[in-house]
Design a protein around this motif. Structure first.
Motif: not given
Length: 337
Positions: A172-188
């Protein structure tokens, strides 16, 4: 690791990655419904099946699920949900693990670099071997713990842990994106928090001092209090309950590692179940589409399958925002094992 943070790309909300907000309630480790143990491999807490009636031998023979927390969390964040799940299933044992650099495992030696998903998953295998346990029938991982669970299944399938290793029947993988996590349009904000923690002294005068300092730096009260909950007493001062540098390295590995190839060809007799929180902001449309494609292939568990579930009325904190709904999604899969 400072160089790694220095070369940062922007990140989304901190609450997408930290394991627990301040509203989590810790339950006493002395409770009769759980037992806490520390090992030189990993620290863990065991929630025995209600049907064992405190019979240690019966509990050890019960089907077992490992429960894995997320970044800067610990197994205790999942006590309440794990007890509810064990009660619902009646005969299952839950093992709440403190991953390397986190919780009580941060106090133990023997966890050298690299601090990545591969090493964190291997720690689980070492725990199984050191205790003489059967391999877990299920693994539940939240956020960063979800990727540790995926790595564990991948390593089991390819023989990294030896011929005796058996893949979990359900992951069970809970709210975890299985690929690389993208950072576009995010605030750091995640990296801002981690950099702030790096800049603080190794010993903190008090929790109140830390909370006030975080507020002065512009962080929210709930976030400041959550960070404060990760302190432990050390003489006249407070210190972190986690290994910050090691946790940062694990976070870097979490965001850079992809398990799409595992989802394309799941281990035989294993179901990889992905739970997406309805109100979570981490899921890009292309990721959702790819998961839906994999889940629509019509495979059964004997072939290795992927299933996708949406948890309504929940943000990233799936076990806090809608624990009843999460239980209703997760529990049925255990009855067929």
């Amino acid at each position: 690791m400072a160089r790694s943070l220095g070369n940062r790309r922007p990140l989304r909300l901190l609450t997408r990655f930290l394991d627990s907000p301040s509203r989590h309630h810790s339950l006493p480790t002395s409770s009769s419904s759980s037992s806490a143990r520390s090992l030189q491999t990993l620290a863990y807490e065991e929630v025995p099946p209600p049907s064992s009636d405190d019979n240690a031998a019966a509990a050890a023979d019960a089907p077992t699920a490992f429960v894995l927390h997320g970044l800067l969390g610990s197994g205790r964040n999942w006590r309440s949900f794990s007890r509810s799940l064990a009660s619902t299933l009646s005969e299952w044992r839950m093992v709440l693990v403190d991953l390397r650099n986190h919780g009580r495992s941060a106090e133990l030696g023997g966890f050298g670099p690299p601090h990545d998903m591969f090493s964190a998953a291997k720690d689980l295998a070492d725990l199984v071997k050191s205790r003489g346990w059967a391999w877990p029938d299920a693994v539940i991982g939240h956020s960063m713990g979800g990727k540790v669970a995926l790595q564990f299944a991948q390593s089991c399938a390819r023989g990294d842990y030896g011929e005796s290793a058996a893949c979990p029947r359900v992951l069970w993988v809970l709210d975890s994106v299985p690929g690389e996590v993208k950072w576009d349009n995010s605030d750091g904000e995640v990296e801002k928090v981690l950099e702030t923690l790096q800049s603080l002294p190794s010993t903190i005068p008090s929790r109140r001092w830390l909370v006030n300092r975080m507020l002065e730096l512009g962080f929210s009260k709930s976030l400041a209090e959550w960070i404060g909950s990760n302190l432990k007493k050390s003489g006249d001062h407070e210190t972190w309950a986690f290994n910050l540098e090691g946790a940062i390295q694990m976070f870097d590995s979490y965001r850079q590692t992809s398990y799409w190839s595992l989802l394309e060809e799941p281990p035989k007799a294993t179901e990889i179940a992905i739970v997406r929180a309805e109100k979570s902001d981490r899921w890009d449309p292309d990721v959702i589409q790819q998961l839906e494609r994999l889940s629509s292939l019509g495979r059964d568990r004997s072939e290795g399958k992927v299933s996708v579930h949406v948890l309504p009325n929940s943000g990233h904190w799936v076990h806090v925002d809608n624990p009843k709904g999460l239980l209703e999604i997760v529990a049925p899969s255990f009855t067929s094992i």
